[in-house]
Design an enzyme around this catalytic site. Sequence first.
Site, PDB file in Angstrom:
ATOM      1  CE  LYS A 155      -3.822   1.696   2.981  1.00 44.91           C
ATOM      2  NZ  LYS A 155      -4.619   1.333   4.184  1.00 44.91           N
TER       3      LYS A 155
ATOM      4  CB  SER B 250      -7.901   2.955   3.204  1.00 39.12           C
ATOM      5  OG  SER B 250      -6.967   2.459   4.155  1.00 39.12           O
TER       6      SER B 250
ATOM      7  CB  SER C 208      -7.904   0.141   6.115  1.00 40.76           C
ATOM      8  OG  SER C 208      -8.614   1.367   6.183  1.00 40.76           O
TER       9      SER C 208
END
Lengths: 390, 390
Positions: free
Chosen positions: A32, A109, A133
Amino acid sequence: MAGPLNAFVPDSNAHLAGTDDGPLSGLTFAAKDIFDIAGHVTGCGNPHWLATHGPAPANAWVVQQLVDAGASMVGKTITDELTRGIFGENMHYGTPVNPNAPGRVPGGSSSGSASAVAGHLVDFALGSDTGGSVRVPSSFCGLYGLRPTHGRIPLDGMLLQAPSFDTIGWFARDGETFARVGSIILPQGPATQRPQRLVIAEDAFELAEPATRAALEAVLATVRPLFTASSALRLSPVSLEEWSGHQQALQSREAWESARDWIDEVNPTFSFEVSDRYAMARSVTDEQIVIAQAGRDAVIARMNEVFDGGDVVVCLPTTVSPAPLIGQRVSERHTLRLRNSALTSIAGNTGRPQISLPLAEVDGLPVGLSLLGDYGADERLIELAQEITG
Amino acid sequence: MAGPLNAFVPDSNAHLAGTDDGPLSGLTFAAKDIFDIAGHVTGCGNPHWLATHGPAPANAWVVQQLVDAGASMVGKTITDELTRGIFGENMHYGTPVNPNAPGRVPGGSSSGSASAVAGHLVDFALGSDTGGSVRVPSSFCGLYGLRPTHGRIPLDGMLLQAPSFDTIGWFARDGETFARVGSIILPQGPATQRPQRLVIAEDAFELAEPATRAALEAVLATVRPLFTASSALRLSPVSLEEWSGHQQALQSREAWESARDWIDEVNPTFSFEVSDRYAMARSVTDEQIVIAQAGRDAVIARMNEVFDGGDVVVCLPTTVSPAPLIGQRVSERHTLRLRNSALTSIAGNTGRPQISLPLAEVDGLPVGLSLLGDYGADERLIELAQEITG
């Protein structure tokens, strides 16, 4: 372009070759875009963040552990802006594809990481979990995903959103790969025992949509036999929504404190939804914070009762439903986020580990069953996952 | 690219040739990108607005009047997002250059129009003024600019922000050109007399920074002799800031009602500053609206007293200072916006016309003196401007 599935950050060629003879050699992973990669700017899902920060001086701690163990990082993945969101619709970079639920969000996320794993672009991927997330995209994309015990994995070199809730997690398609990664990035923890008692969280199951609840309850038939005892109880003496409200207030305050100075200086462009959350965060009063902190203490006390004895695991739906359709209205997404937060904030408020397992489907769409463990029992959850699905 | 001075909307080739034998033939103008041009998408300063709207079916009323009168439109100009702002720093398209105050903002929201006129790219330009969006850039760029009587110029084919405050205005470098444009776009109004009594608004001058106040008071020596009488008085029995608060509340509510459905559907990216204003607007309560409406009524009643007799013009600073530097913090700009709004909301709350004249400088930076006229006396203000500066 962000490459296949729109999972990767555009215009980044960040990659790190793993060593040849490590325990993870031969595995590829993605990170990420909130984890520092030396020499590259960490973009955090927002073009203004990218434009106002310099290259990272070093790799994030967790990334370095993986590369040293032989895994090769092949790319950075798209995230919701500054990790604010659980659906994965980034208005700057687009929505990563959910390969297992076409036309639906991947969850966020850690959206691009889940997309890249579900789409077989990498073997595993790193995410972060502050309010859901990792767990939410695990559920929506049909993956294994862990939110570890808070404080267990060092966050050095990662964007912090709300430090009293922030954790690092990861995704894989199979339990064995999932466990191999955990053996590298979970530092030695306290000795813990294999949980023998299963607790079904009744109030959590009641929050799920009927078809999701039915699909997950059907899975319990294969989970219960692995435990010597199982029982059903209500976790919250008030409501899980009220519990979630405490995390909303505290996380909002911490998130605003993390970002306020940069926002004030840069006036960044966010989607309205993200700005709105910061604007609301700023309006949380000190009195509300005091109430929320007391509320969080009460959640912790109650969950300590539930876990009394130490060999307990709590079972709950990861999300209230499979992945929603892309492009819903901001107001609809707001409501759905709060409904899911009532489930994800149990681990969030208490700091306990939670693993989401890809065990169910509703109309062909994946939805996850979660096991919530005691402090430090991350490895026990991963082993249980392999017992259940292996 | 947005062309010279970053004044024009990028990637738009909208232009309209004027007729050859009209009263404005030979003049060129630009239009703020909130005025419809047939066949082109009106972008309103936001890329998501541009992407989610189709080409305009017809030219805005005011644009058509100008073209029919012979003026040629040569381009669309950058605006603050959805006209929300008075400084002109658009985080998507950049800040149009203020040719008369390098390194400083041009003022907004009619930023590109003011920049294009001040930089001699066009002879005049169209803007809009809801909370100061023509008057403020006129002051900052050293131009003539009028906010007309509310309701005087038809708004057909223009983006509405807050209808009970929205007006169309324009900019020019000289009084004669300014008057020629007015003769075309101001529909026949009521008969009005040339103001003979000058009222100096003491409380308005007190809000200006000391050097600005001194520079503008020095100009009064050349203004006073044009009137048969002059006096000084305080406009507000409470404070101009409190008066301004009524417009803030009412304009916010109207602006949110204008944009809310599109925002909810599209989740557009705005600068944080703009989203924050919408988020705050949404939180204005019905009770606050009732109070603000009563407050606005009191402002109108008091200003009717000041104008009793009909031959009055009120003199005040257009802005509290010359143009501020580009790139201030959001919180600093917020404070400065509210200070300027205490001046601009007098015309806003009452719907009276106000013209800003480029009569003063502070350290070489332009700052405007304003004349506030009675309802329908727009032409009288334009004539006075020519008397004063001609």
